[in-house]
Design a protein around this motif. Sequence first.
Motif, PDB file in Angstrom:
ATOM      1  N   PHE A  46      55.944  44.047   2.352  1.00  0.00           N
ATOM      2  CA  PHE A  46      56.832  44.828   3.216  1.00  0.00           C
ATOM      3  C   PHE A  46      58.237  44.251   3.095  1.00  0.00           C
ATOM      4  O   PHE A  46      58.461  43.084   3.425  1.00  0.00           O
ATOM      5  CB  PHE A  46      56.364  44.774   4.677  1.00  0.00           C
ATOM      6  N   SER A  47      59.161  45.054   2.608  1.00  0.00           N
ATOM      7  CA  SER A  47      60.520  44.563   2.408  1.00  0.00           C
ATOM      8  C   SER A  47      61.355  44.771   3.662  1.00  0.00           C
ATOM      9  O   SER A  47      61.010  45.567   4.549  1.00  0.00           O
ATOM     10  CB  SER A  47      61.172  45.279   1.223  1.00  0.00           C
ATOM     11  N   SER A  48      62.488  44.090   3.712  1.00  0.00           N
ATOM     12  CA  SER A  48      63.398  44.263   4.842  1.00  0.00           C
ATOM     13  C   SER A  48      63.992  45.664   4.859  1.00  0.00           C
ATOM     14  O   SER A  48      64.488  46.111   5.898  1.00  0.00           O
ATOM     15  CB  SER A  48      64.505  43.202   4.789  1.00  0.00           C
ATOM     16  N   GLU A  49      63.928  46.362   3.731  1.00  0.00           N
ATOM     17  CA  GLU A  49      64.425  47.734   3.659  1.00  0.00           C
ATOM     18  C   GLU A  49      63.372  48.767   4.065  1.00  0.00           C
ATOM     19  O   GLU A  49      63.700  49.928   4.312  1.00  0.00           O
ATOM     20  CB  GLU A  49      64.910  48.048   2.238  1.00  0.00           C
ATOM     21  N   ASN A  50      62.093  48.338   4.127  1.00  0.00           N
ATOM     22  CA  ASN A  50      61.028  49.291   4.451  1.00  0.00           C
ATOM     23  C   ASN A  50      61.092  49.797   5.890  1.00  0.00           C
ATOM     24  O   ASN A  50      60.427  50.786   6.241  1.00  0.00           O
ATOM     25  CB  ASN A  50      59.648  48.675   4.193  1.00  0.00           C
ATOM     26  N   TRP A  51      61.896  49.145   6.737  1.00  0.00           N
ATOM     27  CA  TRP A  51      62.063  49.642   8.098  1.00  0.00           C
ATOM     28  C   TRP A  51      62.712  51.022   8.118  1.00  0.00           C
ATOM     29  O   TRP A  51      62.659  51.723   9.123  1.00  0.00           O
ATOM     30  CB  TRP A  51      62.920  48.676   8.916  1.00  0.00           C
ATOM     31  N   ARG A  52      63.329  51.415   7.008  1.00  0.00           N
ATOM     32  CA  ARG A  52      63.971  52.730   6.938  1.00  0.00           C
ATOM     33  C   ARG A  52      62.953  53.862   6.793  1.00  0.00           C
ATOM     34  O   ARG A  52      63.325  55.038   6.859  1.00  0.00           O
ATOM     35  CB  ARG A  52      64.932  52.773   5.753  1.00  0.00           C
ATOM     36  N   ARG A  53      61.712  53.536   6.576  1.00  0.00           N
ATOM     37  CA  ARG A  53      60.682  54.559   6.440  1.00  0.00           C
ATOM     38  C   ARG A  53      60.358  55.170   7.809  1.00  0.00           C
ATOM     39  O   ARG A  53      60.696  54.594   8.845  1.00  0.00           O
ATOM     40  CB  ARG A  53      59.423  53.957   5.803  1.00  0.00           C
ATOM     41  N   PRO A  54      59.686  56.319   7.818  1.00  0.00           N
ATOM     42  CA  PRO A  54      59.340  56.946   9.104  1.00  0.00           C
ATOM     43  C   PRO A  54      58.563  55.986  10.005  1.00  0.00           C
ATOM     44  O   PRO A  54      57.760  55.179   9.532  1.00  0.00           O
ATOM     45  CB  PRO A  54      58.482  58.141   8.682  1.00  0.00           C
ATOM     46  N   GLU A  55      58.792  56.096  11.293  1.00  0.00           N
ATOM     47  CA  GLU A  55      58.196  55.177  12.258  1.00  0.00           C
ATOM     48  C   GLU A  55      56.677  55.171  12.174  1.00  0.00           C
ATOM     49  O   GLU A  55      56.041  54.113  12.278  1.00  0.00           O
ATOM     50  CB  GLU A  55      58.648  55.562  13.672  1.00  0.00           C
ATOM     51  N   ASP A  56      56.062  56.351  11.993  1.00  0.00           N
ATOM     52  CA  ASP A  56      54.607  56.388  11.954  1.00  0.00           C
ATOM     53  C   ASP A  56      54.064  55.690  10.709  1.00  0.00           C
ATOM     54  O   ASP A  56      53.002  55.053  10.750  1.00  0.00           O
ATOM     55  CB  ASP A  56      54.087  57.830  12.038  1.00  0.00           C
ATOM     56  N   GLU A  57      54.807  55.756   9.588  1.00  0.00           N
ATOM     57  CA  GLU A  57      54.353  55.066   8.380  1.00  0.00           C
ATOM     58  C   GLU A  57      54.460  53.556   8.548  1.00  0.00           C
ATOM     59  O   GLU A  57      53.559  52.818   8.146  1.00  0.00           O
ATOM     60  CB  GLU A  57      55.163  55.525   7.166  1.00  0.00           C
ATOM     61  N   ARG A  59      54.245  51.982  11.356  1.00  0.00           N
ATOM     62  CA  ARG A  59      53.165  51.617  12.268  1.00  0.00           C
ATOM     63  C   ARG A  59      51.827  51.532  11.527  1.00  0.00           C
ATOM     64  O   ARG A  59      51.028  50.611  11.744  1.00  0.00           O
ATOM     65  CB  ARG A  59      53.084  52.641  13.399  1.00  0.00           C
ATOM     66  N   ASP A  60      51.582  52.467  10.627  1.00  0.00           N
ATOM     67  CA  ASP A  60      50.348  52.450   9.842  1.00  0.00           C
ATOM     68  C   ASP A  60      50.288  51.220   8.939  1.00  0.00           C
ATOM     69  O   ASP A  60      49.223  50.580   8.801  1.00  0.00           O
ATOM     70  CB  ASP A  60      50.239  53.712   8.987  1.00  0.00           C
ATOM     71  N   LEU A  61      51.404  50.867   8.331  1.00  0.00           N
ATOM     72  CA  LEU A  61      51.443  49.693   7.455  1.00  0.00           C
ATOM     73  C   LEU A  61      51.152  48.413   8.235  1.00  0.00           C
ATOM     74  O   LEU A  61      50.415  47.540   7.752  1.00  0.00           O
ATOM     75  CB  LEU A  61      52.808  49.595   6.769  1.00  0.00           C
ATOM     76  N   MET A  62      51.697  48.309   9.426  1.00  0.00           N
ATOM     77  CA  MET A  62      51.430  47.128  10.245  1.00  0.00           C
ATOM     78  C   MET A  62      49.967  47.086  10.687  1.00  0.00           C
ATOM     79  O   MET A  62      49.352  46.019  10.761  1.00  0.00           O
ATOM     80  CB  MET A  62      52.362  47.112  11.457  1.00  0.00           C
ATOM     81  N   GLY A  63      49.399  48.250  10.939  1.00  0.00           N
ATOM     82  CA  GLY A  63      47.982  48.311  11.282  1.00  0.00           C
ATOM     83  C   GLY A  63      47.107  47.855  10.127  1.00  0.00           C
ATOM     84  O   GLY A  63      46.110  47.139  10.326  1.00  0.00           O
ATOM     85  N   LEU A  64      47.467  48.250   8.911  1.00  0.00           N
ATOM     86  CA  LEU A  64      46.713  47.820   7.733  1.00  0.00           C
ATOM     87  C   LEU A  64      46.846  46.316   7.526  1.00  0.00           C
ATOM     88  O   LEU A  64      45.892  45.643   7.110  1.00  0.00           O
ATOM     89  CB  LEU A  64      47.200  48.564   6.500  1.00  0.00           C
TER      90      LEU A  64
END
Length: 222
Positions: A46-57, A59-64
Motif C-alpha cells: 500500500f503506497s502513500s499515494e493509494n489513499w487517493r483511491r475510492p474510500e470503499d476500496e 477500506r477493503d484493502l485494509m480489511g484484506l
Amino acid sequence: MDGNGRWAKKRFLPRIAGHKQGVEAVRRVARAARTLGIEVLTLYAFSSENWRRPEDEVRDLMGLLRHFLASELDELVSEGVRLRVIGDWRGLSPDLVAMIDAAVARTATNPGPTLVIALNYGAQAEILAAARRLAEQARDGTLDPAAIDEARFEAELETKDLPPLDLLIRTSGEQRLSNFLLWQAAYAELLFVDTLWPDFDEKALADALGRFGQRERRFGGL
C-alpha cells in the motif's frame, strides 16, 4: 504488485475480487521465496499515494491486510520468518497498528528469511525524512556535514539493517518504479513482466530469478 484491478476487470468481477486474488498471490510468492532461498522479500502492499483511491476500496484493502495478518501469522512463526514493516504504517487505524505491532514482535527473533511489507510507504518521503534527520543533527552540532556519505545516509533509511536490493520486479506490464525503494534501487536489476499480480506464482518467481542470474552486474565498473 500491480494488476489486481485489471485481473478482475478481465473477468467482469469487482475490483475487490482482484485484490483477494492478489492476497492469494502474496501467500504463494512468500512460500516460493522461502523454497527458492530468497533472504529478503519486500512487497509493496500500500503506497502513500493509494489513499487517493475510492474510500470503499481503501477500506477493503485494509480489511484484506487484517485478514492476512490474522491468517498467516502462525505459519510465519512456524516457518521461522521474520516480519518487518516499512512506511508510515503507524498512520493506519489503531487496531491495525496493534495487529502489526503484535505480529512484528512475535516474529522478531525468528532466524529465517525476512518478509518486508511496505505499508503507507513512499520512497520520496523516506528520503526526505532521512535528510531532515541528518540536517537536524548537523544543526545541533552532533554531526559534521562532511561526514555524511552514502553509508551514513543509508543508516537513516528504513531498510538500514537489510541487505542491498538485488532485484526489483514489477508486474502487469507497467514500466515505472512508482515511488518504491528509489534510493535502494540505484544498482538493483529491474524486471518488468506482463503477468498480472494475481497470476504471479512460484514459476514466475523462479523465471524472474533465472533472468536475474543471466545479467552481468558491473556496478558502474567494466
